[in-house]
Design a protein around this motif. Structure first.
Motif, PDB file in Angstrom:
ATOM      1  N   ARG A  95       0.848  -1.181   0.000  1.00 23.29           N
ATOM      2  CA  ARG A  95       0.000   0.000   0.000  1.00 23.29           C
ATOM      3  C   ARG A  95       0.888   1.236   0.000  1.00 23.29           C
ATOM      4  O   ARG A  95       2.064   1.170   0.338  1.00 23.29           O
ATOM      5  N   THR A  96       0.314   2.364  -0.383  1.00 23.78           N
ATOM      6  CA  THR A  96       1.080   3.606  -0.400  1.00 23.78           C
ATOM      7  C   THR A  96       0.379   4.674   0.426  1.00 23.78           C
ATOM      8  O   THR A  96      -0.845   4.644   0.608  1.00 23.78           O
ATOM      9  N   PHE A  97       1.176   5.605   0.907  1.00 21.53           N
ATOM     10  CA  PHE A  97       0.660   6.718   1.700  1.00 21.53           C
ATOM     11  C   PHE A  97       1.553   7.915   1.444  1.00 21.53           C
ATOM     12  O   PHE A  97       2.785   7.804   1.474  1.00 21.53           O
ATOM     13  N   ASP A  98       0.932   9.071   1.189  1.00 20.45           N
ATOM     14  CA  ASP A  98       1.691  10.306   0.983  1.00 20.45           C
ATOM     15  C   ASP A  98       1.864  10.998   2.330  1.00 20.45           C
ATOM     16  O   ASP A  98       0.901  11.521   2.913  1.00 20.45           O
ATOM     17  N   LEU A  99       3.094  10.984   2.804  1.00 21.70           N
ATOM     18  CA  LEU A  99       3.427  11.495   4.127  1.00 21.70           C
ATOM     19  C   LEU A  99       4.111  12.851   4.001  1.00 21.70           C
ATOM     20  O   LEU A  99       5.101  12.989   3.263  1.00 21.70           O
ATOM     21  N   ALA A 191      16.497  19.326   3.330  1.00 22.99           N
ATOM     22  CA  ALA A 191      16.215  19.616   1.933  1.00 22.99           C
ATOM     23  C   ALA A 191      17.417  20.310   1.319  1.00 22.99           C
ATOM     24  O   ALA A 191      18.019  21.196   1.934  1.00 22.99           O
ATOM     25  N   GLU A 192      17.781  19.882   0.115  1.00 20.34           N
ATOM     26  CA  GLU A 192      18.836  20.605  -0.584  1.00 20.34           C
ATOM     27  C   GLU A 192      18.372  22.033  -0.859  1.00 20.34           C
ATOM     28  O   GLU A 192      17.199  22.263  -1.183  1.00 20.34           O
ATOM     29  N   PRO A 193      19.263  22.994  -0.722  1.00 20.03           N
ATOM     30  CA  PRO A 193      18.867  24.404  -0.875  1.00 20.03           C
ATOM     31  C   PRO A 193      18.267  24.686  -2.249  1.00 20.03           C
ATOM     32  O   PRO A 193      18.765  24.231  -3.279  1.00 20.03           O
ATOM     33  N   THR A 194      17.161  25.407  -2.233  1.00 16.28           N
ATOM     34  CA  THR A 194      16.513  25.890  -3.455  1.00 16.28           C
ATOM     35  C   THR A 194      16.069  27.326  -3.206  1.00 16.28           C
ATOM     36  O   THR A 194      16.158  27.842  -2.081  1.00 16.28           O
ATOM     37  N   ALA A 195      15.568  27.957  -4.255  1.00 19.62           N
ATOM     38  CA  ALA A 195      15.097  29.333  -4.102  1.00 19.62           C
ATOM     39  C   ALA A 195      13.879  29.403  -3.189  1.00 19.62           C
ATOM     40  O   ALA A 195      13.668  30.413  -2.507  1.00 19.62           O
ATOM     41  N   ALA A 196      13.085  28.345  -3.181  1.00 16.26           N
ATOM     42  CA  ALA A 196      11.876  28.320  -2.345  1.00 16.26           C
ATOM     43  C   ALA A 196      12.145  27.551  -1.063  1.00 16.26           C
ATOM     44  O   ALA A 196      12.957  26.619  -1.020  1.00 16.26           O
ATOM     45  N   VAL A 197      11.458  27.949  -0.007  1.00 12.53           N
ATOM     46  CA  VAL A 197      11.498  27.246   1.274  1.00 12.53           C
ATOM     47  C   VAL A 197      10.091  26.724   1.560  1.00 12.53           C
ATOM     48  O   VAL A 197       9.126  27.503   1.536  1.00 12.53           O
ATOM     49  N   TYR A 198       9.976  25.423   1.813  1.00  9.56           N
ATOM     50  CA  TYR A 198       8.674  24.790   1.973  1.00  9.56           C
ATOM     51  C   TYR A 198       8.423  24.462   3.444  1.00  9.56           C
ATOM     52  O   TYR A 198       9.342  24.071   4.176  1.00  9.56           O
ATOM     53  N   ASN A 199       7.166  24.594   3.847  1.00 12.33           N
ATOM     54  CA  ASN A 199       6.788  24.218   5.210  1.00 12.33           C
ATOM     55  C   ASN A 199       6.660  22.707   5.364  1.00 12.33           C
ATOM     56  O   ASN A 199       6.736  22.193   6.476  1.00 12.33           O
ATOM     57  N   TRP A 200       6.463  22.035   4.265  1.00 15.77           N
ATOM     58  CA  TRP A 200       6.412  20.580   4.283  1.00 15.77           C
ATOM     59  C   TRP A 200       6.815  20.055   2.913  1.00 15.77           C
ATOM     60  O   TRP A 200       6.675  20.755   1.904  1.00 15.77           O
ATOM     61  N   ILE A 201       7.328  18.854   2.908  1.00 20.58           N
ATOM     62  CA  ILE A 201       7.701  18.166   1.664  1.00 20.58           C
ATOM     63  C   ILE A 201       7.110  16.764   1.726  1.00 20.58           C
ATOM     64  O   ILE A 201       7.390  16.008   2.663  1.00 20.58           O
ATOM     65  N   PRO A 202       6.282  16.383   0.750  1.00 21.20           N
ATOM     66  CA  PRO A 202       5.661  15.054   0.790  1.00 21.20           C
ATOM     67  C   PRO A 202       6.572  13.967   0.201  1.00 21.20           C
ATOM     68  O   PRO A 202       7.238  14.180  -0.812  1.00 21.20           O
ATOM     69  N   VAL A 203       6.580  12.827   0.847  1.00 15.99           N
ATOM     70  CA  VAL A 203       7.223  11.631   0.296  1.00 15.99           C
ATOM     71  C   VAL A 203       6.165  10.542   0.212  1.00 15.99           C
ATOM     72  O   VAL A 203       5.211  10.513   1.001  1.00 15.99           O
ATOM     73  N   ARG A 204       6.299   9.683  -0.764  1.00 18.49           N
ATOM     74  CA  ARG A 204       5.374   8.550  -0.898  1.00 18.49           C
ATOM     75  C   ARG A 204       5.982   7.339  -0.202  1.00 18.49           C
ATOM     76  O   ARG A 204       7.063   6.868  -0.567  1.00 18.49           O
ATOM     77  N   VAL A 205       5.272   6.860   0.791  1.00 21.95           N
ATOM     78  CA  VAL A 205       5.699   5.698   1.581  1.00 21.95           C
ATOM     79  C   VAL A 205       4.974   4.459   1.054  1.00 21.95           C
ATOM     80  O   VAL A 205       3.746   4.451   0.923  1.00 21.95           O
ATOM     81  N   THR A 206       5.733   3.453   0.718  1.00 25.82           N
ATOM     82  CA  THR A 206       5.150   2.148   0.363  1.00 25.82           C
ATOM     83  C   THR A 206       5.347   1.211   1.542  1.00 25.82           C
ATOM     84  O   THR A 206       6.475   1.094   2.064  1.00 25.82           O
ATOM     85  N   TYR A 207       4.272   0.563   1.954  1.00 27.63           N
ATOM     86  CA  TYR A 207       4.354  -0.316   3.139  1.00 27.63           C
ATOM     87  C   TYR A 207       3.491  -1.540   2.914  1.00 27.63           C
ATOM     88  O   TYR A 207       2.651  -1.589   2.032  1.00 27.63           O
ATOM     89  N   ARG A 208       3.715  -2.521   3.753  1.00 31.84           N
ATOM     90  CA  ARG A 208       2.941  -3.764   3.710  1.00 31.84           C
ATOM     91  C   ARG A 208       2.454  -4.066   5.105  1.00 31.84           C
ATOM     92  O   ARG A 208       3.182  -3.932   6.074  1.00 31.84           O
ATOM     93  N   SER A 209       1.195  -4.485   5.205  1.00 31.82           N
ATOM     94  CA  SER A 209       0.648  -4.821   6.512  1.00 31.82           C
ATOM     95  C   SER A 209      -0.039  -6.177   6.470  1.00 31.82           C
ATOM     96  O   SER A 209      -0.219  -6.753   5.403  1.00 31.82           O
TER      97      SER A 209
END
Length: 209
Positions: A95-99, A191-209
């Protein structure tokens, strides 16, 4: 006498008494409850006393009738009613979850991001299977065990996840000691430096239960 063993989600083994050496063979009939005969198999020779029956449907009740036959005809049915074939266990699925990794306060240096999966509670028996990053976001530098976010500029202290990429099994092992670590897991990254600064960055987590 007829008996049944080795019952699975789509098969069962039928046993019968084959003491009579006069028999030339056996006719094994399988029928589903309320459906009549659905399968007939002929077993040649008197020495066979069992047959694996396949192609059954999980959760249905089945009956078995075994007849011995010779030159003079067939014997009476030797029947066993009914046997429910086992329903299959649910196969493990990914399954996947955007964290969202949340930005943390930092007075100087790289900006740290922190997240936990699952975000609350637990998933009994769950395991992490993968982590990926959408190409629209800056690269993440995951901090290795025993290191700190102040070391994010040190390549030996981090595992880099490029935009549009996924962490490999070796990289997950570097971070968590296993390619499929048990849940929950904590993500600490810069986070690697960029022109923008984000309050959050989403990663997709794949997991099995």
């Amino acid at each position: 006498m007829t008996d049944i063993s080795e019952i699975s989600h789509n098969s069962m083994r039928v046993h019968w008494d084959n003491k009579s050496k006069l028999a030339m063979g056996f006719r094994v009939r399988i029928y589903a409850s309320g459906m009549g005969y659905i399968q007939t198999q002929i077993v040649n020779g008197p020495d066979r006393g069992n047959l694996m029956v396949t192609g059954l449907s999980p959760g249905l009740e089945y009956g078995v009738a075994v007849e011995a036959w010779d030159y003079f005809g067939t014997s009476d049915n030797d029947s066993k009613l009914f046997q429910t074939v086992q329903a299959p266990a649910d196969a493990p699925t990914d399954r996947t979850f955007d964290l969202n990794l949340a930005r943390q306060d930092a007075t100087s240096g790289p900006i740290p991001y922190l997240g936990r999966f699952p975000t609350w509670g637990d998933i009994p028996g769950g395991a992490l299977r993968g982590v990926s990053l959408n190409a629209a976001w800056p690269a993440l530098l995951f901090v290795k065990p025993g290191r700190a976010t102040s070391e994010c500029n040190n390549p030996d202290a981090v595992v880099r996840l490029a935009p549009g990429a996924s962490l490999s099994a070796d990289e997950l092992t570097e971070l968590y000691g296993s390619a499929n670590p048990a849940l929950p897991v904590v993500f600490l990254a810069c986070a690697e430096p960029t022109a923008a600064v984000y309050n959050w960055i989403p990663v997709r987590v794949t997991y099995r239960s």
